[in-house]
Design a protein around this motif. Structure first.
Motif, short mmCIF file in Angstrom:
data_model
loop_
_atom_site.label_atom_id
_atom_site.label_comp_id
_atom_site.label_asym_id
_atom_site.label_seq_id
_atom_site.Cartn_x
_atom_site.Cartn_y
_atom_site.Cartn_z
N LEU A 41 24.80 47.02 28.71
CA LEU A 41 24.35 48.27 29.32
C LEU A 41 25.44 49.32 29.26
N TYR A 42 25.02 50.55 29.39
CA TYR A 42 25.94 51.63 29.77
C TYR A 42 25.34 52.32 30.98
N VAL A 43 26.09 52.30 32.08
CA VAL A 43 25.63 52.92 33.33
C VAL A 43 26.71 53.92 33.75
N PRO A 44 26.47 55.21 33.60
CA PRO A 44 27.52 56.19 33.91
C PRO A 44 27.86 56.21 35.40
N THR A 45 29.08 55.81 35.72
CA THR A 45 29.50 55.69 37.11
C THR A 45 29.27 56.97 37.89
N GLU A 46 29.60 58.10 37.27
CA GLU A 46 29.54 59.38 37.99
C GLU A 46 28.12 59.80 38.35
N HIS A 47 27.12 59.20 37.70
CA HIS A 47 25.72 59.59 37.97
C HIS A 47 24.93 58.49 38.67
N TYR A 48 25.58 57.37 38.99
CA TYR A 48 24.82 56.20 39.45
C TYR A 48 24.88 56.01 40.97
N ASN A 49 23.71 55.79 41.56
CA ASN A 49 23.59 55.46 42.97
C ASN A 49 23.44 53.95 43.09
N PRO A 50 24.44 53.24 43.63
CA PRO A 50 24.37 51.77 43.66
C PRO A 50 23.38 51.21 44.67
N ASP A 51 22.91 52.03 45.59
CA ASP A 51 21.95 51.55 46.59
C ASP A 51 21.17 52.71 47.18
N PRO A 52 20.08 53.13 46.52
CA PRO A 52 19.31 54.27 47.01
C PRO A 52 18.69 54.06 48.39
N SER A 53 18.65 52.81 48.88
CA SER A 53 18.04 52.55 50.19
C SER A 53 18.97 52.91 51.34
N ARG A 54 20.24 53.15 51.07
CA ARG A 54 21.19 53.45 52.14
C ARG A 54 20.95 54.84 52.71
N ASN A 55 21.25 54.99 53.97
CA ASN A 55 21.16 56.28 54.65
C ASN A 55 22.39 57.10 54.29
N PRO A 56 22.22 58.20 53.54
CA PRO A 56 23.40 58.97 53.10
C PRO A 56 24.14 59.66 54.23
N THR A 57 23.56 59.67 55.44
CA THR A 57 24.25 60.30 56.58
C THR A 57 25.11 59.31 57.34
N SER A 58 25.13 58.04 56.87
CA SER A 58 25.93 57.02 57.54
C SER A 58 27.42 57.31 57.37
N LYS A 59 28.23 56.63 58.18
CA LYS A 59 29.68 56.79 58.10
C LYS A 59 30.28 55.66 57.27
N GLY A 60 31.55 55.81 56.92
CA GLY A 60 32.25 54.77 56.19
C GLY A 60 31.81 54.70 54.74
N GLU A 61 31.74 53.47 54.19
CA GLU A 61 31.38 53.25 52.79
C GLU A 61 30.03 53.86 52.47
N ALA A 62 29.07 53.76 53.38
CA ALA A 62 27.72 54.25 53.13
C ALA A 62 27.65 55.76 53.01
N SER A 63 28.72 56.46 53.36
CA SER A 63 28.71 57.93 53.27
C SER A 63 29.20 58.42 51.91
N HIS A 64 29.56 57.50 51.03
CA HIS A 64 30.06 57.89 49.71
C HIS A 64 29.03 58.79 49.01
N PRO A 65 29.48 59.88 48.34
CA PRO A 65 28.54 60.82 47.71
C PRO A 65 27.57 60.18 46.72
N SER A 66 27.95 59.05 46.12
CA SER A 66 27.07 58.43 45.13
C SER A 66 25.74 58.00 45.75
N TYR A 67 25.73 57.73 47.07
CA TYR A 67 24.50 57.27 47.70
C TYR A 67 23.48 58.39 47.89
N GLN A 68 23.87 59.60 47.53
CA GLN A 68 22.94 60.73 47.59
C GLN A 68 22.31 61.04 46.24
N LEU A 69 22.71 60.29 45.21
CA LEU A 69 22.21 60.56 43.86
C LEU A 69 20.82 59.96 43.65
N PRO A 70 19.99 60.61 42.82
CA PRO A 70 18.68 60.04 42.49
C PRO A 70 18.81 58.89 41.49
#
Length: 343
Positions: A41-70
Motif C-alpha cells: 500500500l501507499y497511505v499518505p500520512t499527512e492525509h490519513y485519519n487513523p480512526d474516524p470514529s474518534r471525537n476530534p474535540t477530545s483532549k490528548g492523543e485523540a485531539s491530534h489534527p489527523s482525527y479531523q480528516l475525512p
C-alpha cells in the motif's frame, strides 16, 4: 485486543504509524486467507485519519489534527505478467499525495497452478486460485486495518495482464467499482453468450455461480452501465504479436505438466493472435454498443509500456478522484464487505 484480527491504525498512536510501517510506503503483507497472495500500500500520512470514529474535540492523543480528516478514496492497481508490483505503487505515489488517496497493489505470483502458470490471476478463476475473491479479501483486510480508507467502492486500474484482470473483474463484481482503467490487454473476454469463459460468458453462471446468484447467473449489464467511467488505453505502437512457436511449445508443455500432476484441466487463455490496439478497439466498440460508458485512447509513440501510457491513465484518474471528493462519496455506504477469516 483481538489478535485474530488485523491490527487497526485505530489501535496505534498517531506518532507511531510511520515507525510501524502502517503509512506511507507499506511493505508487502501476506493475505490471511491465502498467504500465497500478498499486497502493498501507499497511505499518505499527512492525509490519513487513523480512526474516524474518534471525537476530534477530545483532549490528548485523540485531539491530534489527523482525527479531523475525512476518509481517503482507494485506487487499486493490478500488475501485468511481469509482476512489477513495486512500480504499480510507485507511479501513483505523487498522485496519492496531491489528490489525497490511498494506493493498493496486490501481487499474484507465478507458478500457482503449474510451472508455466503466468496467467491464472487474469482468468479470475483457475485450478487453485480465485483471484477476484482474493482481491476482495485483500480489500476486507484493508477495511479492518485502515478505518480511514473508504473501501466501499474503489477505482480499479491495470495494464497488460492487469488490464485482463480488470475487465473480467468488472463482469463479476461491477458493484464494487467506481471507475476503471483497462490498459492494453492482449486477450479479452467478450460479452458473447456463444463462447465459454474466458473467451465469452456463455457459462459464466456455472463458473462464478455464487457471485452471480443475485443476477440469475449472468453478467449484469445494468450494473456495468452504472460504473461512472471506464478508460480503455493502449500505445499506438503496441502491435507486436507473441511468437507462434513459443505458443505451441507452451501448449504442449502444459499438457505434459498436467499429465504429470493431478490431471485436472482448467480454463486457459487462447494465444494472442491480433494486436492489442485492435483487440481493445473491438472491446470498446462492443461495450459502447451495449451502453457501457467507455473511452478509447491510443497513446501515439509508445509500444507495450506501462511507463509510456501512465500519464494518460493518471490524467483519467485525477478528475475521477476530484469528482469523488466533490460528491461526498466517502459518506455513502452501499456495499457489504467480505468478512475476514480468523487466522
Amino acid at each position: 485486543m483481538d489478535f485474530k484480527r488485523p491490527l487497526s491504525t485505530a489501535q496505534v498512536p498517531t506518532r507511531f504509524l510511520q515507525s510501524a510501517m502502517l503509512t506511507d510506503s507499506v511493505p508487502l503483507k501476506a493475505l490471511r486467507s491465502d498467504p500465497r497472495i500478498s499486497y502493498c500500500l501507499y497511505v499518505p500520512t499527512e492525509h490519513y485519519n487513523p480512526d474516524p470514529s474518534r471525537n476530534p474535540t477530545s483532549k490528548g492523543e485523540a485531539s491530534h489534527p489527523s482525527y479531523q480528516l475525512p476518509k481517503l478514496p482507494l485506487i487499486i492497481n493490478i500488475h501485468g505478467t511481469g509482476r512489477d508490483v513495486g512500480s504499480c505503487r510507485r507511479r501513483l505515489i505523487g498522485l496519492a499525495k496531491r489528490e489525497r488517496c490511498a494506493i493498493l497493489a496486490p501481487l499474484f505470483p507465478t507458478a500457482l497452478d503449474d510451472e508455466l502458470d503466468l496467467d491464472s490471476y487474469k482468468l479470475l478463476r483457475s485450478k487453485t486460485l480465485r483471484a477476484d475473491l482474493a482481491l476482495l479479501d485483500i480489500v476486507a483486510e484493508v477495511t479492518s486495518r485502515y478505518p480511514g480508507i473508504d473501501t466501499e467502492k474503489f477505482l480499479l486500474s491495470g495494464f497488460s495482464g492487469g488490464g485482463q484482470f480488470v475487465h473480467r473483474f468488472l463482469y463479476i463484481h461491477p458493484e464494487r467499482v467506481l471507475c476503471a482503467t483497462v490498459g492494453a490487454p492482449g486477450r479479452v473476454t467478450r460479452l458473447d453468450k456463444a463462447l465459454n469463459w474466458p473467451q465469452g460468458i456463455a457459462d459464466v453462471g456455472e463458473v462464478f455461480g455464487e457471485e452471480l446468484r443475485a443476477t440469475g447467473g449472468d453478467v449484469s449489464l445494468g450494473e456495468l452501465r452504472k460504473i461512472r467511467s471506464i478508460q480503455m488505453v493502449v500505445g499506438g505502437d503496441d502491435v507486436q504479436v507473441p511468437d507462434e512457436d513459443f505458443n505451441e511449445w507452451a501448449r504442449k508443455m502444459k499438457g505434459v505438466l498436467s499429465q504429470a500432476g493431478d490431471g485436472r484441466q482448467t480454463s486457459s487463455l487462447e494465444p494472442m493472435r491480433v494486436t492489442r490496439v485492435a483487440t481493445l478497439r473491438s472491446l470498446h466498440e462492443e461495450w459502447s454498443s451495449l451502453g457501457i460508458s467507455t473511452t478509447f485512447q491510443v497513446v501515439e509513440g509508445f509500444g507495450h509500456t506501462s511507463e509510456g501510457i501512465h500519464p494518460t491513465i493518471e490524467a483519467f484518474l485525477i478528475p475521477q478522484l476530484r469528482d469523488w471528493w466533490s460528491s461526498g462519496q466517502s459518506q455513502q455506504v452501499t456495499v457489504t464487505h467480505r468478512s475476514i477469516p480468523d487466522s
